[in-house]
Design a protein around this motif. Structure first.
Motif, short mmCIF file in Angstrom:
data_model
loop_
_atom_site.label_atom_id
_atom_site.label_comp_id
_atom_site.label_asym_id
_atom_site.label_seq_id
_atom_site.Cartn_x
_atom_site.Cartn_y
_atom_site.Cartn_z
N LEU A 67 71.61 -16.79 -10.70
CA LEU A 67 72.08 -15.41 -10.86
C LEU A 67 72.94 -15.00 -9.66
CD1 LEU A 67 71.79 -13.03 -12.80
CD2 LEU A 67 69.79 -12.30 -11.51
N VAL A 68 72.49 -15.37 -8.46
CA VAL A 68 73.24 -15.03 -7.24
C VAL A 68 74.63 -15.67 -7.28
CG1 VAL A 68 73.34 -15.33 -4.75
CG2 VAL A 68 71.19 -14.73 -5.83
N THR A 72 61.61 -20.36 -11.21
CA THR A 72 62.06 -18.98 -11.01
C THR A 72 63.11 -18.91 -9.91
OG1 THR A 72 59.75 -18.47 -11.44
CG2 THR A 72 61.17 -16.64 -10.90
N THR A 73 62.85 -19.65 -8.81
CA THR A 73 63.81 -19.63 -7.70
C THR A 73 65.17 -20.14 -8.15
OG1 THR A 73 61.93 -20.18 -6.29
CG2 THR A 73 64.11 -20.33 -5.31
N LEU A 93 66.95 -17.55 -10.28
CA LEU A 93 67.47 -16.44 -9.48
C LEU A 93 68.67 -16.87 -8.65
CD1 LEU A 93 64.09 -14.85 -8.39
CD2 LEU A 93 65.74 -13.89 -9.97
N SER A 94 68.62 -18.12 -8.12
CA SER A 94 69.77 -18.61 -7.34
C SER A 94 70.99 -18.69 -8.23
CB SER A 94 69.48 -19.98 -6.74
OG SER A 94 68.22 -19.98 -6.15
N MET A 128 76.80 -13.92 -9.80
CA MET A 128 77.32 -12.62 -9.38
C MET A 128 78.43 -12.77 -8.36
SD MET A 128 76.01 -10.42 -11.30
CE MET A 128 76.67 -8.91 -10.60
N VAL A 174 59.99 -13.95 -6.95
CA VAL A 174 59.16 -15.10 -7.31
C VAL A 174 57.69 -14.78 -7.03
CG1 VAL A 174 58.68 -17.52 -6.85
CG2 VAL A 174 61.03 -16.73 -6.91
N ASN A 193 55.04 -14.64 -10.13
CA ASN A 193 54.19 -15.82 -10.29
C ASN A 193 52.87 -15.78 -9.54
OD1 ASN A 193 56.30 -16.76 -11.77
ND2 ASN A 193 57.03 -18.22 -10.24
N ASN A 246 57.22 -21.63 -9.52
CA ASN A 246 57.99 -20.98 -8.46
C ASN A 246 59.38 -21.60 -8.34
OD1 ASN A 246 55.90 -19.38 -7.89
ND2 ASN A 246 55.31 -20.36 -5.96
#
Lengths: 208, 531
Positions: free
Chosen positions: A21-22, A14-15, A18-19, A25, B185, B189, A11
């Motif tokens: 990516l933010v 992935t977080t 993604l952060s 952008m 997420v 997951n 987790n």
């Protein structure tokens, strides 16, 4: 338990991705500022100043087309930073392509203090921009008005006979911008003459 | 409603908060989902009230109730409250409630962040409302009369209320980006063992795509309004022509966000439909894989066609042609989704409970809005329709059925699961009919107004537009008041009603229906095995 731990790590990874990516952008939004200019310059998609017209292709010897009429309208505005009044004495006139005309604009300083401004021209529809030549224009130079001074600002212009046939009417619009920086704005005195020069050269292409 | 479950949980969690702490410090996906939905409902009434004022003003030509600045301020706030305050939080509320239950997860992956992403919203809403109120105080500056698109140079000249609005947009953006990260997420997951991406429920898929869209475009909007803030206060000239900037750049930044936003609003509702239509047709969803493919196509093309909102700014022929073709292409995957829904209904044993009524209405009316969208996508036609009431009619026909009716369908479909009570079906049907009929009376005449040349965002209009505006305003009163019935139905269902079974609808499929109605405070603490 071990499973739960590995799930948590997954987790977290992935977080973080993604952060990233933010943040990326958000940066991309700012990167669009130069990219946008670059894109327009390369493709000529948008900008009104990037028409690629070869001066040699335009008729250099002016031949008056006395059987063709084009309506030219005049528009004058003042940026709120400049306490002036600015008007076209002629709202609209019918002209022959290839013939030289003269019109007057009137500027008056409403304030008691001297101020310097520069007029930025723009032609609508933008397709007509290269065919509108300013032979003599107050917009070529910066203009200084003393407190409460009123002055005439002449413009001599010609519409090129090469103006596409489907354009029967065009509007020349001037915006007067202040040259001395106001309190919360950047100093424009560097920038504005450049813009004015740029648009002046474009629109006087046939004469060069 | 949850007293028994609470007691049950206290046995396991000694520090289980009660009272206001339960909500303020909540890390439970069900409670946070409820908070999202209640927040959205509040905002729906606030945005609806501003719409009522707008329609009352337009009841007659001339200026009766509102001065022009206040009118435009209401138009701006109506849009922002509805989009950021009502539709997006409602969809996030559904996601919070349903996604963990659907994929067999005990909770969202990042429960504390979940708490944060909700509790930013009331702060953002306060800022948004302040931006509306501030001009009425001495020294409060001018009103926000730009419309929700906030185009400069006007938005650079507006008073301090614009600063409140800019920060409200920042907060709303942070909230939805955090929620999106959490949802992605969770979906990637936390699925139960045996559930693959291609077998997870459709609602999860739609939210996965929506969340990615949000992450890609909301930061760009945040960047755009930050530049606006810099232009206003720090002497930069990103958009100020007086300093060599380009106001059209803001339009590009705004619509780079604004167009995908349309799909952000639409897709969660498409997800709801993908559950409601199979349940009440008693058939599995037709074309699951094509649905996923269509959705990914819509999202991808949707990211690169934004400038069809700006045809009139003077782009070159090549550019507008590209944006026109791209936009029209989107109708193909969207059409595919619609056909999939129709094929799901085909020869099904259909019954028409309230969620299904809304679903059928969406298929019909969203298609209609899509068709007027194809009209608007055509460049020469759009030059005529641009900024007219036709555009207003078009986007209300896609957003009300496409987004809001989908949320209504979802609320009615899952309300028995959430509360443990069946809602009053007769009242539900009365709500549906008043709502849909009111909606059509309101917005259908606006097509004619737009085609006849009535511009949007202007407080006054020509006498010749009076009749259709009167019809539209009467429809708006029916439409607006019908939502009071929704409020009544929801409160009534929370307080009591016929006991809902765990599988509240005969045809409903999915893990969420294997849980009790209402579900226990913590569910799927042991992940289910998917056969």
């Amino acid at each position: 338990m071990n499973n739960a731990r590995s799930g948590e790590n997954k987790n977290r990874r992935t977080t973080l991705l993604l952060s990233g990516l933010v943040v990326g952008m958000f940066g991309f939004g700012f990167a669009l500022v130069p990219l946008y200019d670059l894109f327009c310059e390369v493709t000529g998609t948008q900008s009104l100043s990037q028409r690629k017209i070869n001066p040699a292709d335009l008729q250099v010897v002016k031949q008056v087309e006395s059987d063709r009429w084009v309506t030219v309208k005049f528009d004058a505005t003042v940026n709120p930073n400049l306490p002036w009044e600015f008007q076209a004495t002629t709202r609209s006139m019918r002209v022959h392509p290839g013939k030289t005309y003269e019109v007057n604009f009137v500027a008056r300083n409403r304030s008691g203090d001297a101020a310097t401004g520069q007029a930025i021209p723009s032609v609508a529809p933008w397709q007509a921009t290269p065919y509108f030549s300013k032979l003599e224009c107050f917009c070529f130079n910066k203009q200084t008005l003393a407190g409460n001074q009123q002055t005439d600002m002449p413009l001599r212009f010609m519409v090129s006979p090469d103006l596409p046939a489907d354009i029967q009417s065009l509007t020349l619009s001037y915006s007067f911008m202040r040259l001395k920086a106001s309190k919360n704005k950047t100093d424009l005195s560097e920038l504005l003459p450049q813009i004015a020069k740029q648009s002046a050269t474009e629109s006087t292409l046939p004469n060069r | 409603m949850t007293t028994t479950t609470l007691n049950h949980d206290e046995a396991h969690h000694h520090d289980m908060p009660t009272g206001w702490r339960r909500w303020l410090f909540s890390t439970n996906h069900k409670d946070i989902g409820t908070l999202y939905l209640l927040f959205a409902l509040t905002m729906l009434f606030l945005g609806g009230a501003s719409a009522m004022l707008i329609r009352l003003e337009l009841f007659q030509p001339g200026i009766q109730l509102l001065d022009p600045d206040l009118y435009n301020n209401l138009v701006t706030n109506h849009a922002l409250i509805m989009i950021f305050g009502a539709v997006m939080p409602a969809a996030a509320g559904l996601a919070n409630w349903m996604i963990p239950m659907m994929i067999g997860a005990p909770d969202m992956a990042l429960p504390r962040m979940n708490n944060l992403s909700f509790w930013i919203l009331p702060a953002a809403a306060t800022m948004l409302i302040l931006s509306f109120i501030v001009p009425f105080f001495p020294g409060g500056g001018t009103q926000i009369n730009t419309g929700w698109t906030l185009y400069p140079p006007l938005s650079v000249q507006v008073g301090m209320s614009m600063d409140f609005l800019i920060f409200a947009i920042h907060l709303l953006g942070i909230s939805s980006v955090l929620a999106s990260i959490n949802i992605i997420v969770t979906l990637l997951n936390m699925r139960a063992p045996g559930m693959t991406l291609m077998t997870m429920p459709m609602f999860c898929w739609t939210w996965l795509v929506t969340a990615f869209l949000l992450i890609l475009v909301v930061p760009v909007l945040a960047g755009g309004v930050t530049m606006l803030l810099f232009d206003r206060h720090f002497g930069t000239s990103f958009f100020d022509a007086a300093g060599g900037g380009d106001p059209v750049l803001f339009q590009h930044l705004f619509w780079f966000f604004g167009h995908p936003e349309v799909y952000i609003l639409l897709l969660p509702s498409i997800g709801v439909l993908s559950h409601v239509i199979p349940a009440f047709s008693r058939k599995p969803l037709f074309g699951y894989k094509s649905m996923v493919g269509a959705m990914l196509t819509v999202a991808t093309i949707g990211m690169v066609v934004w400038a069809h909102h700006q045809y009139t700014i003077g782009m070159s022929l090549g550019a507008v042609t590209y944006f026109m073709i791209g936009t029209i292409l989107i109708s193909i995957p969207v059409g595919l989704m619609i056909f999939n829904f129709i094929a799901t209904m085909w020869r099904g044993a259909m019954t028409f409970e309230t969620p299904m009524l809304f679903a059928v209405a969406i298929v019909l009316m969203f298609t209609f809005g899509g068709l007027s969208g194809v009209m608007l996508a055509v460049v020469p036609a759009d030059m005529q329709y641009h900024d007219s009431m036709f555009v207003v009619a078009h986007f209300h026909y896609v957003l009300m059925p496409g987004a809001v009716f989908g949320l209504f369908a979802g609320v009615f479909y899952w309300l028995p699961k959430w509360t443990g009570h069946m809602y009053d079906e007769t009242l539900g049907k009365i709500f549906f009919w008043t709502n849909v009929i009111g909606f059509n009376i309101t917005f259908f005449p606006q097509h004619f107004l737009g085609l006849a040349g009535m511009p949007r965002r202007i407080v006054d209009y020509n006498m010749m537009f009076t009749e259709f505006n009167v019809i539209s305003s009467i429809g708006a009163i029916i439409f607006g008041l019908s939502h009071l019935l929704l409020l009544y139905i929801v409160i009534k269902t929370i307080r009591g009603g016929k006991k809902a079974e765990s599988r509240a609808w005969e045809g409903a499929k999915g893990l969420e229906w294997e849980l009790d109605s209402p579900p226990a405070f913590h569910t799927w603490t042991v992940a289910p095995q998917i056969k």
